[in-house]
Motif scaffolding. Structure first.
Motif, short mmCIF file in Angstrom:
data_model
loop_
_atom_site.label_atom_id
_atom_site.label_comp_id
_atom_site.label_asym_id
_atom_site.label_seq_id
_atom_site.Cartn_x
_atom_site.Cartn_y
_atom_site.Cartn_z
N VAL A 1 13.35 2.89 -4.65
CA VAL A 1 11.95 3.28 -4.80
C VAL A 1 11.54 2.83 -6.19
N GLU A 2 10.50 1.99 -6.26
CA GLU A 2 10.01 1.43 -7.52
C GLU A 2 8.57 1.89 -7.72
N GLY A 3 8.35 2.89 -8.54
CA GLY A 3 6.99 3.39 -8.74
C GLY A 3 6.43 3.90 -7.44
N GLN A 4 5.36 3.28 -6.94
CA GLN A 4 4.72 3.69 -5.69
C GLN A 4 5.11 2.79 -4.52
N LYS A 5 6.23 2.07 -4.65
CA LYS A 5 6.67 1.17 -3.58
C LYS A 5 8.09 1.51 -3.14
N VAL A 6 8.31 1.42 -1.83
CA VAL A 6 9.63 1.58 -1.25
C VAL A 6 10.11 0.18 -0.89
N ARG A 7 11.16 -0.27 -1.58
CA ARG A 7 11.69 -1.62 -1.33
C ARG A 7 12.86 -1.52 -0.36
N LEU A 8 12.80 -2.34 0.68
CA LEU A 8 13.86 -2.38 1.68
C LEU A 8 14.93 -3.40 1.29
N SER A 9 16.10 -3.28 1.88
CA SER A 9 17.19 -4.20 1.57
C SER A 9 17.08 -5.52 2.33
N ALA A 10 16.18 -5.58 3.30
CA ALA A 10 15.98 -6.79 4.09
C ALA A 10 14.60 -7.38 3.78
N ILE A 11 14.46 -8.70 3.92
CA ILE A 11 13.14 -9.30 3.75
C ILE A 11 12.22 -8.79 4.85
N ALA A 12 10.93 -8.84 4.62
CA ALA A 12 9.96 -8.26 5.54
C ALA A 12 10.10 -8.78 6.97
N ALA A 13 10.29 -10.09 7.13
CA ALA A 13 10.38 -10.68 8.47
C ALA A 13 11.57 -10.11 9.25
N VAL A 14 12.63 -9.76 8.55
CA VAL A 14 13.80 -9.17 9.20
C VAL A 14 13.61 -7.66 9.36
N ALA A 15 13.05 -7.01 8.35
CA ALA A 15 12.87 -5.56 8.37
C ALA A 15 12.04 -5.11 9.57
N VAL A 16 10.99 -5.86 9.91
CA VAL A 16 10.14 -5.44 11.03
C VAL A 16 10.91 -5.49 12.36
N THR A 17 11.97 -6.27 12.43
CA THR A 17 12.77 -6.30 13.66
C THR A 17 13.60 -5.03 13.81
N PHE A 18 13.73 -4.24 12.74
CA PHE A 18 14.46 -2.98 12.79
C PHE A 18 13.52 -1.79 13.04
N GLU A 19 12.21 -2.02 13.11
CA GLU A 19 11.27 -0.94 13.36
C GLU A 19 11.55 -0.33 14.72
N GLU A 20 11.33 0.98 14.81
CA GLU A 20 11.58 1.72 16.04
C GLU A 20 10.32 2.48 16.46
N GLU A 21 10.28 2.79 17.74
CA GLU A 21 9.26 3.70 18.26
C GLU A 21 9.71 5.12 17.93
N LYS A 22 8.87 6.10 18.18
CA LYS A 22 9.20 7.50 17.92
C LYS A 22 10.48 7.90 18.65
N SER A 23 10.67 7.36 19.85
CA SER A 23 11.83 7.68 20.67
C SER A 23 13.14 7.14 20.11
N GLY A 24 13.05 6.20 19.17
CA GLY A 24 14.24 5.55 18.62
C GLY A 24 14.48 4.18 19.23
N LYS A 25 13.71 3.81 20.24
CA LYS A 25 13.85 2.49 20.84
C LYS A 25 13.27 1.43 19.91
N SER A 26 13.83 0.24 19.95
CA SER A 26 13.32 -0.86 19.14
C SER A 26 11.91 -1.21 19.53
N VAL A 27 11.14 -1.68 18.56
CA VAL A 27 9.77 -2.13 18.83
C VAL A 27 9.87 -3.40 19.55
#
Length: 84
Positions: free
Chosen positions: A58-84
């Motif tokens: 966490v850097e100031g008002q930003k949460v930095r992920l360990s993956a680049i954005a294009a890869v990070a969005v592939t890990f996004e989940e729905e509320k149920s836990g299923k992949s987007v």
């Protein structure tokens, strides 16, 4: 990573600095992303979640992920836990 440092309205960015979303809340070990800033097409307009395990720091008002954005969005989940 301590989830207490992550608060609503913080920007979530990939390791490359590219915008991924905006924090709505931290729920059950996952960052809940704000609906208004979530996805495209059929995924637009509802919450997505990112596991806290992807948070590098966490850097100031930003949460930095360990993956680049294009890869990070592939890990996004729905509320149920299923992949987007």
């Amino acid at each position: 990573m301590s989830s207490e440092k992550i608060i609503p309205k913080m920007e979530v960015i990939g390791a490359d600095g590219v915008h991924v979303g905006t924090v709505d809340a931290v729920v059950d070990g996952r960052i809940k992303l704000a609906k208004y800033d979530s996805g495209e097409g059929p995924h637009k307009g509802h919450n997505h979640f990112i596991d806290l395990g992807l948070v590098a720091e966490v850097e100031g008002q930003k949460v930095r992920l360990s993956a680049i954005a294009a890869v990070a969005v592939t890990f996004e989940e729905e509320k149920s836990g299923k992949s987007v």
